[in-house]
Enzyme design. Structure first.
Site, short mmCIF file in Angstrom:
data_model
loop_
_atom_site.label_atom_id
_atom_site.label_comp_id
_atom_site.label_asym_id
_atom_site.label_seq_id
_atom_site.Cartn_x
_atom_site.Cartn_y
_atom_site.Cartn_z
N LEU A 153 -35.89 -12.17 -5.49
CA LEU A 153 -36.19 -11.01 -4.65
C LEU A 153 -37.13 -11.42 -3.51
O LEU A 153 -38.24 -10.94 -3.39
CB LEU A 153 -36.80 -9.87 -5.48
CG LEU A 153 -36.71 -8.49 -4.83
CD1 LEU A 153 -35.27 -7.98 -4.85
CD2 LEU A 153 -37.63 -7.48 -5.50
N ILE A 156 -34.20 -11.99 1.63
CA ILE A 156 -32.75 -11.71 1.58
C ILE A 156 -32.43 -10.84 0.37
O ILE A 156 -31.68 -9.87 0.48
CB ILE A 156 -31.95 -13.04 1.56
CG1 ILE A 156 -32.16 -13.78 2.88
CG2 ILE A 156 -30.47 -12.78 1.30
CD1 ILE A 156 -31.56 -15.18 2.93
N ARG A 176 -39.17 -15.60 -9.83
CA ARG A 176 -40.16 -16.49 -10.46
C ARG A 176 -41.32 -15.66 -11.01
O ARG A 176 -41.82 -15.91 -12.09
CB ARG A 176 -40.71 -17.47 -9.42
CG ARG A 176 -40.02 -18.79 -9.44
CD ARG A 176 -40.48 -19.63 -8.30
NE ARG A 176 -40.39 -18.91 -7.04
CZ ARG A 176 -40.57 -19.45 -5.84
NH1 ARG A 176 -40.87 -20.72 -5.73
NH2 ARG A 176 -40.45 -18.73 -4.74
N ILE A 231 -24.58 -15.99 -2.61
CA ILE A 231 -24.79 -16.28 -1.18
C ILE A 231 -25.98 -17.24 -1.03
O ILE A 231 -26.50 -17.42 0.07
CB ILE A 231 -25.03 -15.00 -0.34
CG1 ILE A 231 -26.07 -14.08 -0.96
CG2 ILE A 231 -23.74 -14.21 -0.15
CD1 ILE A 231 -27.47 -14.42 -0.73
N ARG A 233 -27.02 -20.90 -3.07
CA ARG A 233 -26.57 -22.28 -3.04
C ARG A 233 -25.66 -22.50 -4.24
O ARG A 233 -25.93 -21.96 -5.34
CB ARG A 233 -27.77 -23.25 -3.14
CG ARG A 233 -28.64 -23.30 -1.91
CD ARG A 233 -27.91 -23.89 -0.70
NE ARG A 233 -28.78 -24.01 0.47
CZ ARG A 233 -28.79 -23.16 1.49
NH1 ARG A 233 -27.98 -22.11 1.50
NH2 ARG A 233 -29.59 -23.37 2.52
N GLU A 262 -19.82 -28.55 -1.04
CA GLU A 262 -19.13 -28.02 0.15
C GLU A 262 -18.63 -29.13 1.05
O GLU A 262 -19.33 -30.13 1.21
CB GLU A 262 -20.09 -27.10 0.91
CG GLU A 262 -20.40 -25.86 0.10
CD GLU A 262 -21.50 -25.00 0.70
OE1 GLU A 262 -21.93 -25.26 1.83
OE2 GLU A 262 -21.92 -24.06 0.01
N HIS A 280 -19.25 -20.59 3.51
CA HIS A 280 -20.70 -20.66 3.79
C HIS A 280 -21.03 -20.11 5.18
O HIS A 280 -21.39 -20.87 6.08
CB HIS A 280 -21.22 -22.09 3.62
CG HIS A 280 -22.72 -22.12 3.46
ND1 HIS A 280 -23.39 -23.15 2.84
CD2 HIS A 280 -23.69 -21.25 3.84
CE1 HIS A 280 -24.69 -22.91 2.86
NE2 HIS A 280 -24.90 -21.75 3.46
C1 8YV Z 1 -26.19 -21.34 7.08
C2 8YV Z 1 -28.07 -21.20 5.33
O1 8YV Z 1 -25.12 -20.46 7.17
O2 8YV Z 1 -30.03 -20.76 6.52
C3 8YV Z 1 -29.55 -21.27 5.53
O3 8YV Z 1 -30.24 -21.85 4.67
O4 8YV Z 1 -27.58 -21.58 4.33
C4 8YV Z 1 -27.23 -20.55 6.37
O5 8YV Z 1 -27.96 -19.92 7.35
C5 8YV Z 1 -25.75 -22.61 6.49
O6 8YV Z 1 -26.75 -23.56 6.51
C6 8YV Z 1 -24.49 -23.11 7.14
O7 8YV Z 1 -24.17 -24.36 6.67
#
Ligand code: 8YV
Length: 314
Positions: A153, A156, A176, A231, A233, A262, A280
């Site tokens: 939280l 984002i 955490r 959204i 990792r 990726e 991504h």
């Molecule tokens: C990007 C992201 O879309 O900011 C980040 O950490 O993961 C995203 O903003 C990403 O890095 C695209 O590869």
């Protein structure tokens, strides 16, 4: 511009911002170079390095830049940057928080909808002529009124949770540590949150601390009607356990903007209609990408002019 280089730029910020930086400062552009350690030699005097979460930062490059004072990185994540090596040298670092929160949150909701309401499948159904050939589309799953579990939280995660109000959803979160100032219920156990939730949305940072926290047990707890949305990792999820759980029906569905390796997506997912995939692109709108690039430039400018960063990584 003449004189020693002020900035080493190993990631492009887009044509406009790259050009603006080059107009205002002495920049060594290295974003197309692979062998950075050798190419960086002319910029021994540079005090700022511009990189990105995609490009990362190795300690071997830091070692080649004795005057480096600041690293300004594009992206909110920084798990690909050797932050501790930089800090040991007294170098400060910045990322691009705030400006991308709402777009990433929007994409989390888009994935919740595309997975539960099957909008991508429906789109293919109509365009492929099945609506006329076969007729009515199979029923999907309701989103509004369901239970939303947010993992992480931060900014984002909060933007994702805020949007739930419009869909009359109850929100709980795992983090955490508890955030007593927020109105959502804290769940100290990720497993318990997954058991409770209909939608489990991952919005935590990547890196070793969160690697595979969404494991087989968590996926099982989310269950055959539960939907996982990531959204954050790909490394946060035990991907082979996820593929197995989806294939066996132990997990209801998944909406994924990120995967572990990726751009290589486990091929089993390509044939699953209960899985929505995106390449991504959480922050990838014209407006947000422009804001991110400008924020990197403003951080570099602020360090060069005033010796401090606007959005330091703390
Ligand atoms: C990007 C992201 O879309 O900011 C980040 O950490 O993961 C995203 O903003 C990403 O890095 C695209 O590869």
């Amino acid at each position: 511009m003449s004189g020693p280089y002020q900035i080493v730029q190993i990631a492009s910020l887009g044509d406009d911002v790259d050009a603006e930086l080059a107009r205002r400062y002495r920049v060594l552009p290295l974003w197309n170079e692979a062998d950075l350690e050798n190419m960086v030699a002319p910029a021994r005097d540079a005090s700022v390095l511009i990189t990105s979460v995609r490009r990362g930062l190795r300690s071997s490059l830091i070692d080649k830049l004795p005057n480096l004072g600041a690293v300004c990185s594009w992206g909110v994540g920084y798990e690909t940057l050797d932050v501790s090596a930089a800090r040991e040298r007294g170098i400060v670092l910045s990322n691009t928080p705030h400006v991308l929160d709402n777009c990433v949150a929007d994409l989390a909701w888009a994935l919740m909808f595309s997975t539960a309401r099957r909008t991508s499948v429906g789109d293919r159904y109509v365009k492929g002529g099945q609506w006329t050939e076969i007729g009515a589309f199979p029923l999907s799953t309701r989103v509004w009124g369901k239970r939303l579990g947010v993992v992480g939280l931060g900014r984002i995660g909060m933007a994702i949770a805020r949007r739930a109000m419009g869909f009359d959803m109850e929100v709980r979160y795992h983090n955490r540590s508890e955030r007593p100032e927020v109105q959502y219920q804290y769940e100290p156990s990720l497993l318990a949150l997954a058991e409770w939730a209909d939608f489990l949305v991952l919005a935590c940072p990547g890196g070793p601390e969160t690697r595979h926290i969404v494991n087989r047990d968590v996926l099982k707890a989310l269950g055959s009607t539960g939907i996982l949305v990531n959204i954050a990792r790909g490394t946060v999820v035990d991907e082979s356990a996820m593929v197995e759980a989806l294939a066996s029906g132990e997990l209801g569905g998944a909406g994924l903007d990120v995967v572990a390796n990726e751009p290589h997506v486990p091929p089993e997912l390509f044939t699953m209609d209960n899985v929505s995939l995106m390449p991504h692109v959480g922050s990838a709108t014209l407006e947000t990408r422009s804001d991110m690039a400008r924020l990197v430039m403003q951080n570099a400018e602020s360090f060069l002019e005033h010796g401090r960063l606007l959005t330091p990584i703390v």
